[in-house]
Design a protein around this motif. Sequence first.
Motif, PDB file in Angstrom:
ATOM      1  N   SER A  70       1.335 -11.136  14.417  1.00  0.00           N
ATOM      2  CA  SER A  70       2.480 -10.574  13.756  1.00  0.00           C
ATOM      3  C   SER A  70       3.032 -11.952  12.906  1.00  0.00           C
ATOM      4  O   SER A  70       3.306 -11.797  11.639  1.00  0.00           O
ATOM      5  N   GLU A  71       2.906 -13.073  13.484  1.00  0.00           N
ATOM      6  CA  GLU A  71       3.303 -14.212  12.833  1.00  0.00           C
ATOM      7  C   GLU A  71       2.256 -14.645  11.540  1.00  0.00           C
ATOM      8  O   GLU A  71       2.833 -14.934  10.594  1.00  0.00           O
ATOM      9  N   ARG A  72       1.246 -14.263  11.688  1.00  0.00           N
ATOM     10  CA  ARG A  72       0.088 -14.300  10.557  1.00  0.00           C
ATOM     11  C   ARG A  72       0.614 -13.581   9.563  1.00  0.00           C
ATOM     12  O   ARG A  72       0.530 -14.013   8.377  1.00  0.00           O
ATOM     13  N   LEU A  73       0.979 -12.487   9.916  1.00  0.00           N
ATOM     14  CA  LEU A  73       1.108 -11.251   8.895  1.00  0.00           C
ATOM     15  C   LEU A  73       2.590 -11.543   8.115  1.00  0.00           C
ATOM     16  O   LEU A  73       2.940 -11.074   7.095  1.00  0.00           O
ATOM     17  N   VAL A 114     -17.481  -1.233   5.271  1.00  0.00           N
ATOM     18  CA  VAL A 114     -16.784  -1.984   5.022  1.00  0.00           C
ATOM     19  C   VAL A 114     -15.868  -1.486   3.806  1.00  0.00           C
ATOM     20  O   VAL A 114     -16.358  -0.748   3.008  1.00  0.00           O
ATOM     21  N   GLY A 115     -14.224  -1.918   3.700  1.00  0.00           N
ATOM     22  CA  GLY A 115     -13.627  -1.232   2.898  1.00  0.00           C
ATOM     23  C   GLY A 115     -12.553  -1.760   2.591  1.00  0.00           C
ATOM     24  O   GLY A 115     -12.291  -2.953   2.953  1.00  0.00           O
ATOM     25  N   GLN A 116     -11.308  -0.886   2.440  1.00  0.00           N
ATOM     26  CA  GLN A 116     -10.101  -1.647   1.871  1.00  0.00           C
ATOM     27  C   GLN A 116      -8.973  -0.790   2.936  1.00  0.00           C
ATOM     28  O   GLN A 116      -9.413  -0.048   3.557  1.00  0.00           O
ATOM     29  N   GLU A 173       4.419  -5.683   0.613  1.00  0.00           N
ATOM     30  CA  GLU A 173       3.733  -6.678   1.571  1.00  0.00           C
ATOM     31  C   GLU A 173       3.977  -6.139   2.788  1.00  0.00           C
ATOM     32  O   GLU A 173       3.131  -6.181   3.854  1.00  0.00           O
ATOM     33  N   LYS A 174       5.284  -5.545   3.086  1.00  0.00           N
ATOM     34  CA  LYS A 174       5.487  -5.064   4.598  1.00  0.00           C
ATOM     35  C   LYS A 174       4.506  -3.906   4.822  1.00  0.00           C
ATOM     36  O   LYS A 174       4.048  -3.854   6.024  1.00  0.00           O
ATOM     37  N   ALA A 175       4.230  -2.915   3.905  1.00  0.00           N
ATOM     38  CA  ALA A 175       3.564  -1.705   4.231  1.00  0.00           C
ATOM     39  C   ALA A 175       2.115  -2.292   4.461  1.00  0.00           C
ATOM     40  O   ALA A 175       1.412  -1.733   5.318  1.00  0.00           O
ATOM     41  N   ARG A 176       1.575  -3.480   3.750  1.00  0.00           N
ATOM     42  CA  ARG A 176       0.346  -3.831   3.812  1.00  0.00           C
ATOM     43  C   ARG A 176       0.229  -4.535   5.341  1.00  0.00           C
ATOM     44  O   ARG A 176      -0.795  -4.171   6.144  1.00  0.00           O
ATOM     45  N   ALA A 177       1.302  -5.124   5.760  1.00  0.00           N
ATOM     46  CA  ALA A 177       1.197  -5.747   7.118  1.00  0.00           C
ATOM     47  C   ALA A 177       1.119  -4.854   8.322  1.00  0.00           C
ATOM     48  O   ALA A 177       0.414  -5.004   9.052  1.00  0.00           O
ATOM     49  N   LEU A 178       1.735  -3.691   7.811  1.00  0.00           N
ATOM     50  CA  LEU A 178       1.752  -2.593   9.012  1.00  0.00           C
ATOM     51  C   LEU A 178       0.684  -1.927   9.125  1.00  0.00           C
ATOM     52  O   LEU A 178       0.088  -1.909  10.269  1.00  0.00           O
ATOM     53  N   LEU A 179      -0.115  -1.776   8.006  1.00  0.00           N
ATOM     54  CA  LEU A 179      -1.464  -1.304   8.008  1.00  0.00           C
ATOM     55  C   LEU A 179      -2.450  -2.136   8.674  1.00  0.00           C
ATOM     56  O   LEU A 179      -3.381  -1.927   9.651  1.00  0.00           O
ATOM     57  N   VAL A 180      -2.398  -3.463   8.368  1.00  0.00           N
ATOM     58  CA  VAL A 180      -3.335  -4.391   8.884  1.00  0.00           C
ATOM     59  C   VAL A 180      -3.131  -4.375  10.455  1.00  0.00           C
ATOM     60  O   VAL A 180      -4.186  -4.608  11.269  1.00  0.00           O
ATOM     61  N   HIS A 181      -1.960  -4.549  10.757  1.00  0.00           N
ATOM     62  CA  HIS A 181      -1.539  -4.677  12.123  1.00  0.00           C
ATOM     63  C   HIS A 181      -2.264  -3.477  12.816  1.00  0.00           C
ATOM     64  O   HIS A 181      -2.687  -3.398  14.056  1.00  0.00           O
ATOM     65  N   ALA A 182      -1.997  -2.229  12.467  1.00  0.00           N
ATOM     66  CA  ALA A 182      -2.334  -1.046  13.108  1.00  0.00           C
ATOM     67  C   ALA A 182      -3.783  -0.996  13.360  1.00  0.00           C
ATOM     68  O   ALA A 182      -4.366  -0.723  14.260  1.00  0.00           O
ATOM     69  N   MET A 185      -0.967   3.806   2.548  1.00  0.00           N
ATOM     70  CA  MET A 185      -0.217   2.685   1.760  1.00  0.00           C
ATOM     71  C   MET A 185       0.950   3.622   0.990  1.00  0.00           C
ATOM     72  O   MET A 185       2.037   3.245   0.827  1.00  0.00           O
ATOM     73  N   PHE A 186       0.334   4.660   0.146  1.00  0.00           N
ATOM     74  CA  PHE A 186       1.131   5.482  -0.183  1.00  0.00           C
ATOM     75  C   PHE A 186       2.495   6.260   0.498  1.00  0.00           C
ATOM     76  O   PHE A 186       3.684   6.368   0.230  1.00  0.00           O
TER      77      PHE A 186
END
Lengths: 431, 481
Positions: free
Chosen positions: A426-429, A375-377, A394-403, A383-384
């Motif tokens: 993608s829509e959700r992100l 469990v983590g983040q 926001e875009k970076a976060r979406a990319l990482l979540v998507h990945a 991100m960096f």
Amino acid sequence: MDTNNFFTEHFNKLQSQVGNGNLQELRQKAFHSFNEKGIPLGRNEEWKYTRISNLFNKQYTFPLQLTSISEQDLKELRLPGHEAANELVFVNGLFSEVLSNIRSASLQVQPLEVAARGEFSNIVSEHLGHSSDYLKDGINALNTAFVHGGVFIYLGKGKTLEHPIYLYNITDARTGNIFSQPRSLVYLAGNANAQIVETFNTIGTGESFTNGVMEIVVEQDAMLEHYKIQNDASHANQVSTTHIRQIGKSYVHTVTISLNGGIVRNNLNVVLEAEHCETHLYGLYFIGGDTHVDNHTLVDNVTPHSFSNEFYKGIIDDNATGIFNGKIMVQRLAQKTNAYQSNKNILLSDGASVNTKPQLEIFADDVKCSHGCTVGQLDEEGMFYLRSRGIREEKARALLVHAFAMDVLEHIKPAAIRSYVDHLISERLES
Amino acid sequence: MNDELSILEKTVLSEYKYGFVSDLEADEAPKGLNEDIVRFISAKKNEPQWMLDWRLKAFSQWLKMKEPTWANIKYPAIDYQDIIYYSAPKQKINPKSLDEIDPELRRTFEKLGISLDEQKRLSGVAVDAVIDSVSIGTSFKEQLGELGIIFCSMSDAIQNHPDLIKKYLSSVVPITDNYFSALNAAVFSDGSFCYIPKGVRCPMELSTYFRINAENTGQFERTLIVAEEGSYVSYLEGCTAPMRDENQLHAAVVELIAMENAEIKYSTVQNWYPGDKEGNGGIYNFVTKRGICKGDNSKISWTQVETGSAITWKYPSVILKGDNSTGEFYSIAVTNNHQQADTGTKMQHLGKNTKSRIVSKGISAGFSNNSYRGLVHVGKGAINARNFSQCDSLLLGDKCGAHTFPYIEVKNKSSVVEHEATTSKIGEDQIFYCNQRGIDTETAVALIVNGFAKEVMNQLPMEFAVEAQKLLAISLEGSVG
């Protein structure tokens, strides 16, 4: 709602409505078992993190007769690639032949009642209700107690389906709260090959509670792919059980995607009854709002030389709760079993929580079993890296979540379905 | 493979070496449990009224509770009325020196290889020896006294330090915590109390040897350790029990309290009688152990080597309340024949930046079942909490079972929790590798098991490591060198 009275009343109504059918005995037994066990409470270890008893405090309509929805309603719920696919439609838990389209000649689809007394009667009597050996709670018994309006799906020896089977579970809650219990039995004979995609949709604003059971039997050399996509309304609650028996050396591949809903409980059991079986279980729960998703999986290794791999990922946002309970059983005879399990979770908000319980029960010594969970983040370095290249946060976060989600998505083999789910994410992100 | 099997057979056949009965005159309560027995125990120990009230309260709670059934263990129902709840070795006067101790008793210790004078002279370990529920000798008391450290039996503490007892007893494990802890609170006969004052680093390992002796005697120990601000203590607990046919019940409670910057290290080696090859007899070990990191930067570490008992039901836990506090749990559980172990830990993360680490190694042989059951809970306020858990199981033989039941509950987004578990047997390739280099199979198995357990063994204090290795060897005789 007084559950006992409610269900007894409906049970009697159903029994008189369908007369002395051949499933009567099965129903009777299951209803007795339901009365004994009742709705599972939090005290029940298997239901520790998911409380469904409150859902029974509401008033529901429990349709025992088929109602229809319009073509237009259905149109909006269809999955991409439906033009070629075999489409099976359940409305309020009852199979609708009228709305369904069987396009492959090799695929045999019959109402369960018909199958139970025709040429498939042996199969039905042997396999229908097998899930109750594993799910000993009242909720599974409740579905069996009302076995009616279900479907039997049979794919003969050596047949390969060119196009998947799309199974739509539709709840029409436009006139009020609906309680429904779809039921199906799928049988893949030797060397058969099929893909099944299940979706769940609620029309209207009424609350729904769907308690569905699908039992699947896979014979020697057969291949099954099963996909479950849950992106229902937030007022739609469900307990969805998939119970797979591998009775011959066979291959099973399942992917469970949960994106939205109220309280969602998925039971996925795979029983490896033959040697040299191969099983892959994948899952992704990407949830927000107040959604509660509980994935309960069981891989039961009964005989030697089998392989199973389980990989579930969770992304939990807002006040959502994600639960993973994975159990691997290795019976005494199941030597040389290789069983792996992994569960990874990301929490995106302070209100989100995750409960995970990977479980091993091993009685054979010559096995390789492992499980792991985290469990983590989101990865800070990732991100960096993105931020330093001028990508907005926001875009970076979406990319990482998507990945993160991609690891599971890539296991959806039908391209149309994969891109459909990918699009939903993608829509959700973006929103 | 055949070699390996014969080794396992030998393992299964290895007999419990510490089984003998020493003939001590016991001062026993009648069998059974009722309010009068609770009063009897309290009176026998000359306890003040508040202590009796506390016991009676626990007893009335216990009556309302049910025995837990969730653990992965099976045993015949325990008849709580068929147990003697108090038995104390008779002694004329309190011994002033070790020479005054009953020679029979001293021989018992010598057989166990822990003769008091030897210990006192050579190892620098203070021993508070407990036989059948009453402390009979305490050494190094004066030395510790100079530092302000209180290390005495629970009964002494109740007489001499009532304020501390009133303040801390049952503050970590409430009397109503569970069925066995309530039973313990009602009938506990003795135990150890340890208080380390502010800023003191206890110069020696404190240790107690528990030993169940008289027949039909349940042993109900209660241990309380309080480490004040900035102090440090390492406490050892070791057990061996004589051979018995009848099952014996043991329900102990251990409470640890660590204040700001304090550290408590608690190590256990448990080797009670595990029952015979057919699974007859053996100790039922139902223990509640819990520590609280009350102050910031405090640390509690549990290390256990569990080789004995027919049934082990034990979850040493840490409540991480203070910010930056640390909890650790290192465990080796070995089960053989028909032994059953359901053991693990609970880490409750409440404070910020709290850390916990769990390393659990289970080794099952014969017909035994070995379960790891653990909970890692990260509360909403436990910002940046960190946990790492690892539980590995080794199966020796095809009739035993290894199970893991980890529960992980995370309620905030800044924490990181990891858990991993593996189950395997000793690989034929590993044995082959060793054989090829001239190491016989028996030594190879020993080598591999030792390597498997090393991570935990390393956590034991020096004084204990040797004994622990001995115990591991005895429990798995034939496979360990």
